[in-house]
Design an enzyme around this catalytic site. Structure first.
Site, PDB file in Angstrom:
ATOM      1  CE  LYS A  47      -3.421  -2.767  -0.058  1.00  0.00           C
ATOM      2  NZ  LYS A  47      -4.187  -3.360   1.015  1.00  0.00           N
TER       3      LYS A  47
HETATM    4  C1  LIG Z   1      -5.132  -4.422   1.441  1.00  0.00           C
HETATM    5  C2  LIG Z   1      -6.594  -4.324   1.465  1.00  0.00           C
HETATM    6  C3  LIG Z   1      -7.354  -4.746   2.566  1.00  0.00           C
HETATM    7  C4  LIG Z   1      -6.777  -5.498   3.732  1.00  0.00           C
HETATM    8  O1  LIG Z   1      -5.705  -4.875   4.331  1.00  0.00           O
HETATM    9  P1  LIG Z   1      -4.637  -5.747   5.177  1.00  0.00           P
HETATM   10  O2  LIG Z   1      -3.828  -4.674   5.833  1.00  0.00           O
HETATM   11  O3  LIG Z   1      -3.862  -6.545   4.193  1.00  0.00           O
HETATM   12  O4  LIG Z   1      -5.393  -6.570   6.119  1.00  0.00           O
HETATM   13  C5  LIG Z   1      -8.723  -4.536   2.538  1.00  0.00           C
HETATM   14  N1  LIG Z   1      -9.325  -3.956   1.503  1.00  0.00           N
HETATM   15  C6  LIG Z   1      -8.640  -3.566   0.407  1.00  0.00           C
HETATM   16  C7  LIG Z   1      -9.365  -2.915  -0.723  1.00  0.00           C
HETATM   17  C8  LIG Z   1      -7.262  -3.750   0.356  1.00  0.00           C
HETATM   18  O5  LIG Z   1      -6.590  -3.390  -0.736  1.00  0.00           O
END
Ligand SMILES: *Cc1c(COP(=O)(O)O)cnc(C)c1O
Length: 400
Positions: free
Chosen positions: A184
């Site tokens: 991210k």
């Molecule tokens: C990455 C992501 C999540 C989950 O996040 P984590 O930190 O990996 O648990 C949920 N929703 C979306 C759209 C994501 O891209």
């Protein structure tokens, strides 16, 4: 020829990030210390929200949000299928039923008209997913939520730093979720956060991340007491202080990183405008796209026709998404596919009776999309390499 591999996403960790973490490792508080609140305040200030609650992942953040609004058995929550499974899973964690509502063809964002059509007396909330980093149509979604008395939740795991009509992601819904997974925009290793303007939600989520206990260990130490009360069932969804030190250090670089992501996306846009067999997703004029992903759609019908005309039937044609995907990977481009529509996973078919055809727009798009590399540290020559390779794979004779 090059034998380098360009990944689709990658974290950037500088020396100052490392130093920030080391400082905390030498301090008294490894978890739930002063840096948790500091990181929360910094994110709240950055996105323009009153309160922020940091947790151990984006998934935990989604779960906490579902808890805060009181999702339980019998409740329906509207979610799009074009997302990571965790968006829908969080509804299931609380015993609720995710109701999948299709996306718009041009953006792959949840379709507000379809949302309204799927509301029932059991609907509790709408989850908007800012797919690829493009904020959803929050004006339309908020109107629908208001008209039906529903909560609006933003899964902004792709869009931190993005804006809808001058308002930053984080101030557009009752609760907004961020993830700090390494892929991210900013990372804490694993980590997540919920931002809100609602103090009751914030308090509930602080308890929820700490077993349902009303006070935390540090407060009790400061107050010289052992006594605490567990007032509801909760989880250990805490984030550590050294993760928050990393998050604080990363957050300072976020604005620059978004500029870089947008520059890369614009290079791709310009290059692919020349190729009729590929098409980027549409971008609404009144938003600022944060470009967690750069998604390209392949016009497979056109590819099939052009290829047949040029090369006759003598060569095997790469005209399915799978073939294009493999060819790009073989040529060193770390493409990916976001996402397998969530309702098509075996769990959702078996538990909730979801079927092919439930969300036809998402299902068709899924066969045509590929995410190209985009991350702040990506070099200009890597961007050119991706563009060259995509053009080659689309138009040149495949090896037989
Ligand atoms: C990455 C992501 C999540 C989950 O996040 P984590 O930190 O990996 O648990 C949920 N929703 C979306 C759209 C994501 O891209």
């Amino acid at each position: 020829m090059t034998n380098r591999f360009i990944p689709y996403g990658r974290q950037t960790i500088d020396e100052d990030d490392i130093q920030a973490v080391i400082e905390v490792l030498k301090s008294d508080w490894l978890t739930t210390g002063p840096l948790v609140e500091k990181f929360e305040q910094a994110v709240a200030d950055f996105v323009g929200a009153e309160y922020a609650v940091a947790v151990s992942s984006g998934t935990a953040a989604l779960h906490a949000a579902m808890y805060a609004i009181g999702v339980g058995p019998g409740d329906e929550v509207i979610v799009p299928p074009m997302t990571f499974a965790a968006t829908a899973n969080a509804v299931v964690f609380q015993g609720g039923t995710p109701v999948f509502v299709d996306v718009e063809e041009s953006t792959l964002l949840i379709d507000p008209e379809m949302v309204e059509a799927m509301i029932t007396p059991c609907t509790k909330a709408i989850v908007a997913v800012d797919y690829a980093g493009q904020p959803c149509n929050y004006e339309a979604l908020q109107k629908i939520a208001d008209r039906h008395g529903l909560f609006l939740i933003a899964d902004a795991c792709h869009s931190i730093g993005g804006k809808y009509k001058e308002c930053r992601c984080g101030g557009l819904a009752d609760l907004t979720i961020f993830s700090f997974h390494p892929v991210k925009h900013i990372t804490t290793g694993e980590g997540g956060m919920i931002v809100t303007d609602n103090v009751d939600f914030a308090e509930k989520m602080r308890r929820f991340r700490n077993h349902g206990i009303a006070t935390d260990h540090r407060r009790r130490t400061e107050n010289g007491t052992w006594y605490y009360e567990m007032v509801d069932i909760g989880y250990n969804y805490r984030i550590t202080d050294f993760q928050c030190a990393l998050g604080l250090s990363q957050l300072r670089k976020l604005p620059g990183w978004i500029v870089r992501r947008r520059d890369i996306a614009h290079c791709y846009d310009d290059a692919f405008a020349e190729i009729s067999a590929v098409r980027p997703l549409d971008v609404s004029p009144d938003i600022l796209h944060a470009y967690h992903l750069y998604v390209l759609r392949f016009n497979l019908v056109e590819l099939r026709t052009t290829r047949t005309e040029i090369f006759s039937a003598l060569v095997e044609l790469r005209t399915t998404r799978t073939e294009i995907f493999s060819a790009l990977r073989e040529q060193g481009i770390g493409v990916n596919v976001h996402y397998i529509p969530v309702h098509l996973h075996p769990f959702y078919r078996e538990r909730f009776g979801c079927r092919n055809g439930d969300c036809p727009v998402a299902e068709t798009a899924y066969e045509q999309i590929i995410s190209l590399p985009v991350f702040p540290a990506m070099a200009d020559k890597d961007v050119s390499e991706v563009i060259r390779t995509v053009s080659r794979v689309v138009y040149e004779v495949p090896k037989v």
